[in-house]
Scaffold this motif. Structure first.
Motif, PDB file in Angstrom:
ATOM      1  N   SER A 297       7.331  -7.703  -9.623  1.00  0.00           N
ATOM      2  CA  SER A 297       7.058  -6.383 -10.206  1.00  0.00           C
ATOM      3  C   SER A 297       5.438  -6.188  -9.545  1.00  0.00           C
ATOM      4  O   SER A 297       5.516  -4.843  -9.289  1.00  0.00           O
ATOM      5  CB  SER A 297       6.379  -7.198 -11.504  1.00  0.00           C
ATOM      6  N   VAL A 298       4.870  -6.893  -9.093  1.00  0.00           N
ATOM      7  CA  VAL A 298       3.523  -6.484  -7.956  1.00  0.00           C
ATOM      8  C   VAL A 298       4.115  -5.613  -6.956  1.00  0.00           C
ATOM      9  O   VAL A 298       3.391  -4.487  -6.716  1.00  0.00           O
ATOM     10  CB  VAL A 298       2.837  -7.514  -7.699  1.00  0.00           C
ATOM     11  N   THR A 299       5.106  -6.136  -6.154  1.00  0.00           N
ATOM     12  CA  THR A 299       5.572  -5.274  -4.973  1.00  0.00           C
ATOM     13  C   THR A 299       6.183  -3.833  -5.406  1.00  0.00           C
ATOM     14  O   THR A 299       6.021  -2.888  -4.796  1.00  0.00           O
ATOM     15  CB  THR A 299       6.638  -6.089  -4.322  1.00  0.00           C
ATOM     16  N   GLU A 300       6.747  -3.807  -6.718  1.00  0.00           N
ATOM     17  CA  GLU A 300       7.341  -2.615  -7.246  1.00  0.00           C
ATOM     18  C   GLU A 300       6.413  -1.657  -7.464  1.00  0.00           C
ATOM     19  O   GLU A 300       6.632  -0.451  -7.353  1.00  0.00           O
ATOM     20  CB  GLU A 300       8.469  -2.825  -8.212  1.00  0.00           C
ATOM     21  N   ARG A 301       5.413  -2.203  -8.069  1.00  0.00           N
ATOM     22  CA  ARG A 301       4.309  -1.365  -8.612  1.00  0.00           C
ATOM     23  C   ARG A 301       3.119  -1.344  -7.638  1.00  0.00           C
ATOM     24  O   ARG A 301       1.860  -0.950  -8.101  1.00  0.00           O
ATOM     25  CB  ARG A 301       3.800  -1.669  -9.689  1.00  0.00           C
ATOM     26  N   THR A 302       3.085  -1.630  -6.342  1.00  0.00           N
ATOM     27  CA  THR A 302       1.992  -1.487  -5.505  1.00  0.00           C
ATOM     28  C   THR A 302       1.431   0.077  -5.439  1.00  0.00           C
ATOM     29  O   THR A 302       0.084  -0.049  -5.628  1.00  0.00           O
ATOM     30  CB  THR A 302       2.624  -1.608  -3.978  1.00  0.00           C
ATOM     31  N   ARG A 303       2.273   1.129  -5.437  1.00  0.00           N
ATOM     32  CA  ARG A 303       1.802   2.522  -5.400  1.00  0.00           C
ATOM     33  C   ARG A 303       0.915   2.711  -6.610  1.00  0.00           C
ATOM     34  O   ARG A 303      -0.092   3.219  -6.582  1.00  0.00           O
ATOM     35  CB  ARG A 303       2.862   3.459  -5.229  1.00  0.00           C
ATOM     36  N   GLU A 304       1.280   2.222  -7.833  1.00  0.00           N
ATOM     37  CA  GLU A 304       0.954   2.412  -9.101  1.00  0.00           C
ATOM     38  C   GLU A 304      -0.661   1.677  -9.222  1.00  0.00           C
ATOM     39  O   GLU A 304      -1.576   1.996  -9.643  1.00  0.00           O
ATOM     40  CB  GLU A 304       1.661   1.703 -10.454  1.00  0.00           C
ATOM     41  N   ILE A 305      -0.548   0.496  -8.430  1.00  0.00           N
ATOM     42  CA  ILE A 305      -1.758  -0.307  -8.488  1.00  0.00           C
ATOM     43  C   ILE A 305      -2.869   0.312  -7.723  1.00  0.00           C
ATOM     44  O   ILE A 305      -3.972   0.556  -7.866  1.00  0.00           O
ATOM     45  CB  ILE A 305      -1.531  -1.447  -7.900  1.00  0.00           C
ATOM     46  N   GLY A 306      -2.274   1.093  -6.710  1.00  0.00           N
ATOM     47  CA  GLY A 306      -3.247   1.773  -5.724  1.00  0.00           C
ATOM     48  C   GLY A 306      -4.042   2.900  -6.376  1.00  0.00           C
ATOM     49  O   GLY A 306      -5.185   3.291  -6.025  1.00  0.00           O
ATOM     50  N   ILE A 307      -3.023   3.645  -7.151  1.00  0.00           N
ATOM     51  CA  ILE A 307      -3.521   4.866  -8.006  1.00  0.00           C
ATOM     52  C   ILE A 307      -4.703   4.318  -9.064  1.00  0.00           C
ATOM     53  O   ILE A 307      -5.784   5.177  -9.020  1.00  0.00           O
ATOM     54  CB  ILE A 307      -2.516   5.550  -8.666  1.00  0.00           C
ATOM     55  N   ARG A 308      -4.355   3.279  -9.558  1.00  0.00           N
ATOM     56  CA  ARG A 308      -5.309   2.914 -10.747  1.00  0.00           C
ATOM     57  C   ARG A 308      -6.622   2.484 -10.001  1.00  0.00           C
ATOM     58  O   ARG A 308      -7.785   2.670 -10.548  1.00  0.00           O
ATOM     59  CB  ARG A 308      -4.658   1.678 -11.325  1.00  0.00           C
ATOM     60  N   MET A 309      -6.578   1.873  -8.883  1.00  0.00           N
ATOM     61  CA  MET A 309      -7.802   1.338  -8.251  1.00  0.00           C
ATOM     62  C   MET A 309      -8.397   2.621  -7.600  1.00  0.00           C
ATOM     63  O   MET A 309      -9.860   2.475  -7.634  1.00  0.00           O
ATOM     64  CB  MET A 309      -7.537   0.402  -7.128  1.00  0.00           C
ATOM     65  N   ALA A 310      -7.807   3.702  -7.264  1.00  0.00           N
ATOM     66  CA  ALA A 310      -8.417   4.760  -6.637  1.00  0.00           C
ATOM     67  C   ALA A 310      -9.092   5.486  -7.645  1.00  0.00           C
ATOM     68  O   ALA A 310     -10.059   6.090  -7.560  1.00  0.00           O
ATOM     69  CB  ALA A 310      -7.431   5.632  -5.970  1.00  0.00           C
ATOM     70  N   LEU A 311      -8.485   5.369  -9.073  1.00  0.00           N
ATOM     71  CA  LEU A 311      -9.308   6.165 -10.083  1.00  0.00           C
ATOM     72  C   LEU A 311     -10.249   5.174 -10.576  1.00  0.00           C
ATOM     73  O   LEU A 311     -10.926   5.520 -11.744  1.00  0.00           O
ATOM     74  CB  LEU A 311      -8.294   6.255 -11.210  1.00  0.00           C
ATOM     75  N   GLY A 312     -10.460   3.938 -10.155  1.00  0.00           N
ATOM     76  CA  GLY A 312     -11.673   3.338 -10.581  1.00  0.00           C
ATOM     77  C   GLY A 312     -11.562   1.934 -11.095  1.00  0.00           C
ATOM     78  O   GLY A 312     -12.363   1.299 -11.585  1.00  0.00           O
ATOM     79  N   ALA A 313     -10.431   1.476 -11.218  1.00  0.00           N
ATOM     80  CA  ALA A 313     -10.061   0.373 -11.990  1.00  0.00           C
ATOM     81  C   ALA A 313     -10.614  -0.923 -10.961  1.00  0.00           C
ATOM     82  O   ALA A 313     -10.449  -0.929  -9.862  1.00  0.00           O
ATOM     83  CB  ALA A 313      -8.508   0.086 -11.962  1.00  0.00           C
ATOM     84  N   THR A 314     -11.023  -1.701 -11.597  1.00  0.00           N
ATOM     85  CA  THR A 314     -11.711  -2.746 -10.539  1.00  0.00           C
ATOM     86  C   THR A 314     -10.711  -3.910 -10.446  1.00  0.00           C
ATOM     87  O   THR A 314      -9.518  -4.022 -11.149  1.00  0.00           O
ATOM     88  CB  THR A 314     -13.008  -3.754 -11.343  1.00  0.00           C
ATOM     89  N   ARG A 315     -10.943  -4.665  -9.591  1.00  0.00           N
ATOM     90  CA  ARG A 315      -9.821  -5.823  -9.217  1.00  0.00           C
ATOM     91  C   ARG A 315      -9.911  -6.768 -10.498  1.00  0.00           C
ATOM     92  O   ARG A 315      -8.566  -7.208 -10.774  1.00  0.00           O
ATOM     93  CB  ARG A 315     -10.409  -6.710  -8.057  1.00  0.00           C
ATOM     94  N   LYS A 316     -11.022  -7.012 -11.204  1.00  0.00           N
ATOM     95  CA  LYS A 316     -10.929  -7.971 -12.387  1.00  0.00           C
ATOM     96  C   LYS A 316      -9.755  -7.142 -13.415  1.00  0.00           C
ATOM     97  O   LYS A 316      -9.134  -7.738 -14.348  1.00  0.00           O
ATOM     98  CB  LYS A 316     -12.375  -7.782 -13.003  1.00  0.00           C
ATOM     99  N   GLN A 317      -9.911  -5.906 -13.560  1.00  0.00           N
ATOM    100  CA  GLN A 317      -8.741  -5.138 -14.618  1.00  0.00           C
ATOM    101  C   GLN A 317      -7.524  -5.295 -14.281  1.00  0.00           C
ATOM    102  O   GLN A 317      -6.770  -5.603 -14.888  1.00  0.00           O
ATOM    103  CB  GLN A 317      -9.333  -3.721 -14.587  1.00  0.00           C
ATOM    104  N   VAL A 318      -7.313  -5.189 -12.847  1.00  0.00           N
ATOM    105  CA  VAL A 318      -6.118  -5.305 -12.271  1.00  0.00           C
ATOM    106  C   VAL A 318      -5.464  -6.788 -12.584  1.00  0.00           C
ATOM    107  O   VAL A 318      -4.222  -6.904 -12.980  1.00  0.00           O
ATOM    108  CB  VAL A 318      -5.800  -5.017 -10.694  1.00  0.00           C
ATOM    109  N   LEU A 319      -6.394  -7.603 -12.230  1.00  0.00           N
ATOM    110  CA  LEU A 319      -6.062  -9.012 -12.312  1.00  0.00           C
ATOM    111  C   LEU A 319      -5.592  -9.488 -13.942  1.00  0.00           C
ATOM    112  O   LEU A 319      -4.514 -10.108 -14.285  1.00  0.00           O
ATOM    113  CB  LEU A 319      -7.149 -10.012 -11.783  1.00  0.00           C
TER     114      LEU A 319
END
Length: 397
Positions: A297-319
């Motif tokens: 799932s992480v591999t499939e949603r890599t681009r989604e994770i990148g967009i979220r982090m670019a919009l300000g999501a912290t590593r703690k929030q993604v974790l």
């Protein structure tokens, strides 16, 4: 992002891949279900074993085991009935004893017309029927007048009905027991349980038994304590009194059946723990499956994770997002596994004839363990997601 928002996202992700989610949860469902089934059946079996061993409540079995010296001085000592009327009267004076239930057994021949079988002739009192709950399937029970008048009547065991009467009802028929006529007035229910072997017996009033065999002594003796806490004290006093009356040292002893049942319970608990641990391996395998799918799932949603982090999501929030998704997956599987285990355990206990004990501790433990599995096997995928570089993630195709 709040926990509720993460939970909604987790549910949306699971719904988007229904088949994959179900197959992933299957390992958790089977694992939790297997543990619930093993523990419930183990506890039910333990309860049944204890009930079969202890029998009536608060009972103490008294037995006579002569010493080597007694046997040498009197080789026929084992042929004598070990308990007398005087013993009964003395034991009834013990404050902790509610009642003393005595009986006598003699092996004899029972004859009906030309057919003869070996039978145990048991002389009993009214208290014996009350304590051991002898239930009549056909005919009637032994009445007070039967006991007082010493009538030549008896109750036949279910096995005796099958062997001597070829399965036909013996009620109202007269059989010769030790060449003495006994009218069968009732047939006992077929015994159930692991320790019920179905022996051929005739139960009769003790007065009748005494006239037939010319003895007033007893071969079996059971004490019933007035309180579970008094069992040990009553047993010690009974053994001391009997040894004093018969001038022996330790020939008369007592067996606390509840102590034996407690020992059996410890064995069954250990066996349940061992088998439950083996069943728990499937939970471990299910957790590996969850970790594998979350990594995918992480591999499939890599681009989604990148967009979220670019919009300000912290590593703690993604974790946190991926941890909650992993926990949600295992929690749903755990709840379904509890339902599966409960249902199967109930069915097994129904057909096996013993109680199904699905305790709330096991249910709560199943839910919590599922959540722990989700956290443990979700940390690696969640950590991998939080460590992704936003720029590289946005470039991912």
């Amino acid at each position: 992002m709040s926990v509720m928002e993460n939970l909604k996202m987790a549910l949306s992700s699971l719904k988007a891949h229904k088949l994959r989610s179900i197959l992933t949860m299957l390992g958790i469902i089977i694992g939790v279900g297997a543990v619930i089934i093993v523990v419930a059946i183990g506890q039910g079996g333990e309860a049944m074993l204890k009930e079969q061993i202890t029998g009536p409540g608060n009972t103490i079995e008294v037995f006579y085991q002569p010493s080597d010296e007694e046997i040498r001085s009197n080789p026929n000592v084992m042929l004598k009935a070990p308990f007398t009327q005087e013993d009964i009267r003395a034991l009834e004076q013990i404050p902790e004893v509610k009642r003393v239930v005595a009986s006598s057994t003699q092996f004899s021949k029972a004859r009906l017309q030309e057919k003869t079988v070996d039978v145990s002739s048991v002389g009993i009192t009214k208290d014996y029927i009350d304590l051991y709950e002898l239930k009549v399937e056909k005919g009637r029970e032994l009445s007070s007048s039967d006991f007082l008048g010493g009538r030549r009547v008896g109750l036949a065991s279910n096995k005796l009905q099958e062997e001597l009467f070829d399965g036909e009802s013996p009620v109202g028929k007269v059989v010769l027991v030790a060449n003495q006529p006994i009218e069968i007035i009732g047939v006992l229910e077929k015994p159930e349980g692991l320790f019920s072997f179905g022996s051929m017996e005739v139960y009769m009033p003790f007065q009748t038994w005494r006239m037939m065999y010319g003895s007033s002594d007893y071969t079996q003796l059971t004490l019933q304590a007035d309180d579970p806490d008094h069992i040990q004290a009553a047993g010690k006093k009974a053994a001391r009194i009997l040894n004093e009356l018969h001038n022996t040292e330790e020939s008369y002893q007592v067996i606390n059946m509840e102590e034996i049942a407690a020992g059996v319970g410890q064995i069954t608990k250990i066996m349940t723990l061992i088998i439950g641990s083996i069943a728990g391996i499937s939970l471990f395998v299910g957790g590996i499956g969850v970790m594998n799918i979350m990594l995918v799932s992480v591999t499939e949603r890599t681009r989604e994770i990148g967009i979220r982090m670019a919009l300000g999501a912290t590593r703690k929030q993604v974790l946190t997002q991926f941890l909650i998704e992993s926990v949600t997956l295992t929690l749903i599987g755990g709840i379904l596994g509890i339902g599966l285990g409960w249902g199967v355990a109930t069915l097994v206990s129904f057909f096996a004839g013993w109680p199904s004990l699905v305790s709330w501790q096991v249910v709560v433990g199943g839910v919590l363990f599922s959540m722990i599995i989700g956290v443990i096997f979700g940390i690696l995928p969640a950590n991998k997601a939080s460590m992704l570089d936003p720029i590289e993630s946005l470039r991912y195709e």
